[in-house]
Design a protein around this motif. Structure first.
Motif, PDB file in Angstrom:
ATOM      1  N   ALA A  51       0.838  -1.203   0.000  1.00  0.00           N
ATOM      2  CA  ALA A  51       0.000   0.000   0.000  1.00  0.00           C
ATOM      3  C   ALA A  51       0.871   1.249   0.000  1.00  0.00           C
ATOM      4  N   GLU A  78       0.091   5.058   6.079  1.00  0.00           N
ATOM      5  CA  GLU A  78       0.685   3.733   5.842  1.00  0.00           C
ATOM      6  C   GLU A  78       2.020   3.590   6.568  1.00  0.00           C
ATOM      7  N   THR A 122      -5.655   0.635  -6.540  1.00  0.00           N
ATOM      8  CA  THR A 122      -5.292   0.956  -5.153  1.00  0.00           C
ATOM      9  C   THR A 122      -6.508   0.862  -4.243  1.00  0.00           C
ATOM     10  N   GLN A 125      -7.190  -2.722  -3.495  1.00  0.00           N
ATOM     11  CA  GLN A 125      -6.148  -3.189  -2.576  1.00  0.00           C
ATOM     12  C   GLN A 125      -6.471  -2.753  -1.145  1.00  0.00           C
ATOM     13  N   GLU A 126      -6.891  -1.508  -0.969  1.00  0.00           N
ATOM     14  CA  GLU A 126      -7.233  -0.995   0.361  1.00  0.00           C
ATOM     15  C   GLU A 126      -8.452  -1.718   0.940  1.00  0.00           C
ATOM     16  N   GLN A 129      -7.347  -5.079   2.120  1.00  0.00           N
ATOM     17  CA  GLN A 129      -6.557  -4.952   3.345  1.00  0.00           C
ATOM     18  C   GLN A 129      -7.445  -4.636   4.542  1.00  0.00           C
ATOM     19  N   LYS A 156      -7.803   2.705   7.106  1.00  0.00           N
ATOM     20  CA  LYS A 156      -8.009   2.030   5.819  1.00  0.00           C
ATOM     21  C   LYS A 156      -9.375   2.394   5.240  1.00  0.00           C
TER      22      LYS A 156
END
Length: 171
Positions: A51, A78, A122, A125-126, A129, A156
């Motif tokens: 990230a 991050e 992205t 991906q977040e 996560q 997040k």
């Protein structure tokens, strides 16, 4: 809150959470012997590094310069998450992490038509996560460490909201 997540039976008391918390006595020694937890924390650090590099790539994208502060805040979050995960590892296992923050080379120029796809990548991906950190939160019963994970989860979620805004702006 969505209606299907709420308890529709008003006469039934939900005591399972309270019962579980009072009967569960987990010490740091128990957590220290949990190899699965160690693996999950190492995966969490790797995900945080990914990230970090994704936000770094977005920051370096010239088309996103008007929104650099939004991206920089997520990047700094991050870095904070990486330090918090190292703190959790140290608190449980008494050792520092082997994962170090490294700068990965990224391209400084990206075609503006790829901006939306990079933001979308992205964002996904977040979101993944966020789900992963929720599962990790359940795996750690100790309150102090759960507070740290809760902070990471809320950050997040905030990143997801900001990335949704950027995606709609650059779509």
């Amino acid at each position: 809150m969505y209606p299907y997540r709420s308890n529709t039976n008003i006469y039934q008391k939900n005591t399972s959470i309270n019962t579980r918390e009072t009967t569960l006595s987990v010490t740091k020694q128990d957590l220290k012997q949990d190899k699965r937890l160690l693996e999950l924390l190492e995966i969490a650090q790797q995900e945080t590094m990914e990230a970090l590099s994704a936000f770094d790539a977005l920051i370096k994208n010239e088309a996103l310069q008007p929104d650099i502060e939004t991206l920089r805040n997520a990047y700094l979050d991050e870095i904070k998450h990486l330090k918090l995960l190292q703190e959790i590892l140290y608190n449980i296992f008494g050792k520092s992490s082997s994962t170090q923050q490294t700068e990965q080379p990224t391209t400084t120029k990206t075609v503006s038509q790829n901006v939306a796809s990079e933001i979308e990548k992205t964002l996904h991906q977040e979101m993944e996560q966020t789900d992963f950190f929720r599962e990790l939160l359940v795996a750690i019963p100790e309150t102090d460490l759960r507070d740290i994970l809760f902070e990471i989860i809320t950050d997040k979620q905030d990143h997801c909201i900001r990335l949704c805004f950027l995606f709609s702006k650059y779509k």
